[in-house]
Design a protein around this motif. Structure first.
Motif, PDB file in Angstrom:
ATOM      1  N   GLY A  71     -50.063  56.125  42.635  1.00 54.20           N
ATOM      2  CA  GLY A  71     -50.795  55.709  43.823  1.00 54.20           C
ATOM      3  C   GLY A  71     -50.480  54.298  44.269  1.00 54.20           C
ATOM      4  N   HIS A  72     -49.892  53.512  43.375  1.00 57.80           N
ATOM      5  CA  HIS A  72     -49.466  52.144  43.722  1.00 57.80           C
ATOM      6  C   HIS A  72     -48.013  52.091  44.185  1.00 57.80           C
ATOM      7  N   GLY A  73     -47.376  53.259  44.329  1.00 59.24           N
ATOM      8  CA  GLY A  73     -46.041  53.281  44.910  1.00 59.24           C
ATOM      9  C   GLY A  73     -44.902  53.510  43.944  1.00 59.24           C
ATOM     10  N   TYR A  74     -45.146  54.231  42.853  1.00 54.89           N
ATOM     11  CA  TYR A  74     -44.116  54.454  41.837  1.00 54.89           C
ATOM     12  C   TYR A  74     -43.949  55.936  41.544  1.00 54.89           C
ATOM     13  N   TYR A  75     -42.721  56.309  41.181  1.00 49.48           N
ATOM     14  CA  TYR A  75     -42.453  57.642  40.647  1.00 49.48           C
ATOM     15  C   TYR A  75     -42.570  57.524  39.135  1.00 49.48           C
ATOM     16  N   VAL A  76     -43.508  58.247  38.549  1.00 49.01           N
ATOM     17  CA  VAL A  76     -43.825  58.085  37.132  1.00 49.01           C
ATOM     18  C   VAL A  76     -43.468  59.362  36.381  1.00 49.01           C
ATOM     19  N   LEU A  77     -42.625  59.230  35.376  1.00 46.06           N
ATOM     20  CA  LEU A  77     -42.170  60.347  34.556  1.00 46.06           C
ATOM     21  C   LEU A  77     -42.741  60.202  33.151  1.00 46.06           C
ATOM     22  N   VAL A  78     -43.432  61.252  32.679  1.00 40.52           N
ATOM     23  CA  VAL A  78     -44.094  61.223  31.370  1.00 40.52           C
ATOM     24  C   VAL A  78     -43.527  62.365  30.523  1.00 40.52           C
ATOM     25  N   PRO A  79     -42.521  62.105  29.693  1.00 39.56           N
ATOM     26  CA  PRO A  79     -41.926  63.186  28.908  1.00 39.56           C
ATOM     27  C   PRO A  79     -42.770  63.548  27.683  1.00 39.56           C
ATOM     28  N   ASN A  80     -42.647  64.795  27.279  1.00 38.34           N
ATOM     29  CA  ASN A  80     -43.231  65.258  26.017  1.00 38.34           C
ATOM     30  C   ASN A  80     -42.324  64.816  24.885  1.00 38.34           C
ATOM     31  N   LEU A  81     -42.758  63.826  24.129  1.00 42.39           N
ATOM     32  CA  LEU A  81     -41.921  63.260  23.070  1.00 42.39           C
ATOM     33  C   LEU A  81     -41.637  64.266  21.959  1.00 42.39           C
ATOM     34  N   TYR A  82     -42.469  65.270  21.844  1.00 40.94           N
ATOM     35  CA  TYR A  82     -42.364  66.243  20.753  1.00 40.94           C
ATOM     36  C   TYR A  82     -41.735  67.556  21.211  1.00 40.94           C
ATOM     37  N   TYR A  83     -40.927  67.508  22.262  1.00 39.72           N
ATOM     38  CA  TYR A  83     -40.420  68.750  22.861  1.00 39.72           C
ATOM     39  C   TYR A  83     -39.624  69.590  21.883  1.00 39.72           C
ATOM     40  N   ARG A  84     -39.031  68.996  20.861  1.00 41.98           N
ATOM     41  CA  ARG A  84     -38.255  69.770  19.885  1.00 41.98           C
ATOM     42  C   ARG A  84     -39.140  70.752  19.117  1.00 41.98           C
ATOM     43  N   HIS A  85     -40.425  70.512  19.131  1.00 44.25           N
ATOM     44  CA  HIS A  85     -41.382  71.350  18.407  1.00 44.25           C
ATOM     45  C   HIS A  85     -42.140  72.293  19.340  1.00 44.25           C
ATOM     46  N   GLY A  86     -41.882  72.200  20.657  1.00 40.47           N
ATOM     47  CA  GLY A  86     -42.548  73.076  21.612  1.00 40.47           C
ATOM     48  C   GLY A  86     -43.080  72.298  22.793  1.00 40.47           C
ATOM     49  N   PRO A  87     -43.555  72.996  23.825  1.00 38.65           N
ATOM     50  CA  PRO A  87     -44.091  72.328  25.004  1.00 38.65           C
ATOM     51  C   PRO A  87     -45.433  71.663  24.709  1.00 38.65           C
ATOM     52  N   ALA A  88     -45.760  70.672  25.519  1.00 40.37           N
ATOM     53  CA  ALA A  88     -47.039  69.974  25.352  1.00 40.37           C
ATOM     54  C   ALA A  88     -48.194  70.865  25.802  1.00 40.37           C
ATOM     55  N   PRO A  89     -49.334  70.794  25.109  1.00 40.25           N
ATOM     56  CA  PRO A  89     -49.580  70.010  23.893  1.00 40.25           C
ATOM     57  C   PRO A  89     -49.083  70.745  22.647  1.00 40.25           C
ATOM     58  N   GLN A 139     -33.718  61.544  40.399  1.00 36.94           N
ATOM     59  CA  GLN A 139     -34.675  62.269  41.235  1.00 36.94           C
ATOM     60  C   GLN A 139     -34.584  61.796  42.686  1.00 36.94           C
ATOM     61  N   PRO A 140     -34.655  62.721  43.639  1.00 33.50           N
ATOM     62  CA  PRO A 140     -34.495  62.323  45.044  1.00 33.50           C
ATOM     63  C   PRO A 140     -35.589  61.372  45.530  1.00 33.50           C
ATOM     64  N   GLU A 141     -36.740  61.388  44.874  1.00 37.17           N
ATOM     65  CA  GLU A 141     -37.825  60.497  45.290  1.00 37.17           C
ATOM     66  C   GLU A 141     -37.716  59.099  44.683  1.00 37.17           C
ATOM     67  N   VAL A 142     -36.711  58.882  43.824  1.00 43.01           N
ATOM     68  CA  VAL A 142     -36.551  57.596  43.140  1.00 43.01           C
ATOM     69  C   VAL A 142     -35.453  56.793  43.824  1.00 43.01           C
ATOM     70  N   GLY A 143     -35.761  55.556  44.173  1.00 43.39           N
ATOM     71  CA  GLY A 143     -34.811  54.701  44.855  1.00 43.39           C
ATOM     72  C   GLY A 143     -33.802  54.066  43.919  1.00 43.39           C
ATOM     73  N   ALA A 144     -32.785  53.460  44.529  1.00 43.95           N
ATOM     74  CA  ALA A 144     -31.807  52.707  43.748  1.00 43.95           C
ATOM     75  C   ALA A 144     -32.480  51.475  43.167  1.00 43.95           C
ATOM     76  N   GLY A 145     -31.876  50.948  42.132  1.00 45.49           N
ATOM     77  CA  GLY A 145     -32.452  49.764  41.499  1.00 45.49           C
ATOM     78  C   GLY A 145     -32.991  50.095  40.128  1.00 45.49           C
ATOM     79  N   PRO A 146     -33.373  49.066  39.378  1.00 44.37           N
ATOM     80  CA  PRO A 146     -33.810  49.278  38.000  1.00 44.37           C
ATOM     81  C   PRO A 146     -35.159  49.979  37.917  1.00 44.37           C
ATOM     82  N   ALA A 147     -35.421  50.536  36.745  1.00 51.20           N
ATOM     83  CA  ALA A 147     -36.687  51.196  36.443  1.00 51.20           C
ATOM     84  C   ALA A 147     -37.492  50.312  35.489  1.00 51.20           C
ATOM     85  N   ALA A 148     -38.697  50.787  35.195  1.00 47.90           N
ATOM     86  CA  ALA A 148     -39.537  50.168  34.167  1.00 47.90           C
ATOM     87  C   ALA A 148     -39.743  51.164  33.044  1.00 47.90           C
ATOM     88  N   ALA A 149     -39.921  50.643  31.832  1.00 43.86           N
ATOM     89  CA  ALA A 149     -40.300  51.462  30.682  1.00 43.86           C
ATOM     90  C   ALA A 149     -41.614  50.921  30.153  1.00 43.86           C
TER      91      ALA A 149
END
Length: 249
Positions: free
Chosen positions: A53-71, A117-127
């Motif tokens: 809502g503050h103007g960012y495309y936010v990606l939240v990966p499932n860190l445990y995907y090797r063991h199955g989908p979240a949760p 992603q098409p909604e993500v602009g050029a330039g650096p990201a944040a982690a």
């Protein structure tokens, strides 16, 4: 607020992920959000929506995907102190298999996917990351200094360890600006001092701050550690950091 459930191709399979982004049909800076040990759940999805809502495309990966989908591990709606030890006990085998090698392979995949992603602009990201996710954010930024301009970690874990590749030993590789918001019991004063010394020596622009009256997990409203004023302080630190480091169209 548009949201998606996505599949991120990785060298080890497909990582399911949650994404939230503004509904304005334009491009926005990307933010890779690493979860705490409890993983992707409504609390983190709402965090992503609010940040989007503050103007960012936010990606939240499932860190445990090797063991199955979240949760991967079933979670109660509220992770109270009476159930927390049992939940942690089920999660620890997953955490322990999440080696540095896997973290770095995944970071490559997550960043590559995010920036494509098409909604993500050029330039650096944040982690950014919470609990153990703070260390993952630091590792990601150190491995990709040309792609990550901001790192934020809240109630962080595992930033200073005895391991040769402890995150605090990687800070000479950082070009990102860093904010770390700690509770009083996240790290010893010696560990905080060691981390600050490493950041100073590397010339990294950073703030480390102990948020008053907090315990580990203070941003998470689905736990007993939640502290509303500390969550607001987290936004008061995070949003200016992203605003000054990422490219807004």
């Amino acid at each position: 607020m548009p949201t998606k459930t996505l599949q991120i191709p990785t060298t080890d399979g497909q990582a399911d992920a949650f994404a939230a982004f503004p509904d304005r049909g334009e491009q926005h800076p990307g933010v890779l959000l690493y979860t705490d040990a409890f993983g992707v759940r409504p609390e983190l999805e709402e965090r992503a929506r609010e940040l989007a809502g503050h103007g960012y495309y936010v990606l939240v990966p499932n860190l445990y995907y090797r063991h199955g989908p979240a949760p991967v591990v079933e979670l109660p709606e509220h992770i109270g102190e009476e159930v927390r030890p049992a939940v942690i006990a089920r999660l620890m085998p997953l955490v322990e298999t999440h080696t540095t090698e896997r973290i770095l392979r995944d970071a490559d995949a997550y960043l590559g996917f995010l920036t494509a992603q098409p909604e993500v602009g050029a330039g650096p990201a944040a982690a950014i990351g919470y609990c153990m996710g703070a260390a993952l954010a630091m590792r990601t930024a150190a491995a990709h200094p040309d792609q990550v301009a901001a790192v934020a970690g809240f109630h962080p874990g595992f930033l200073v360890t005895d391991a040769p590749d402890s995150p605090h030993r990687l800070v000479p590789e950082l070009t990102a600006q860093v904010h770390l918001g700690l509770s009083g019991n996240d790290m010893s004063s010696e560990a905080v001092g060691e981390l600050n010394q490493a950041l100073d020596a590397a010339g990294v622009g950073y703030t480390t701050e102990i948020y008053p009256g907090t315990i580990h997990g203070f941003t998470m409203s689905d736990t007993d550690a939640f502290n509303p004023s500390a969550l607001q302080r987290h936004w008061d630190r995070l949003l200016p950091l992203l605003g000054r480091t990422l490219t807004h169209n």
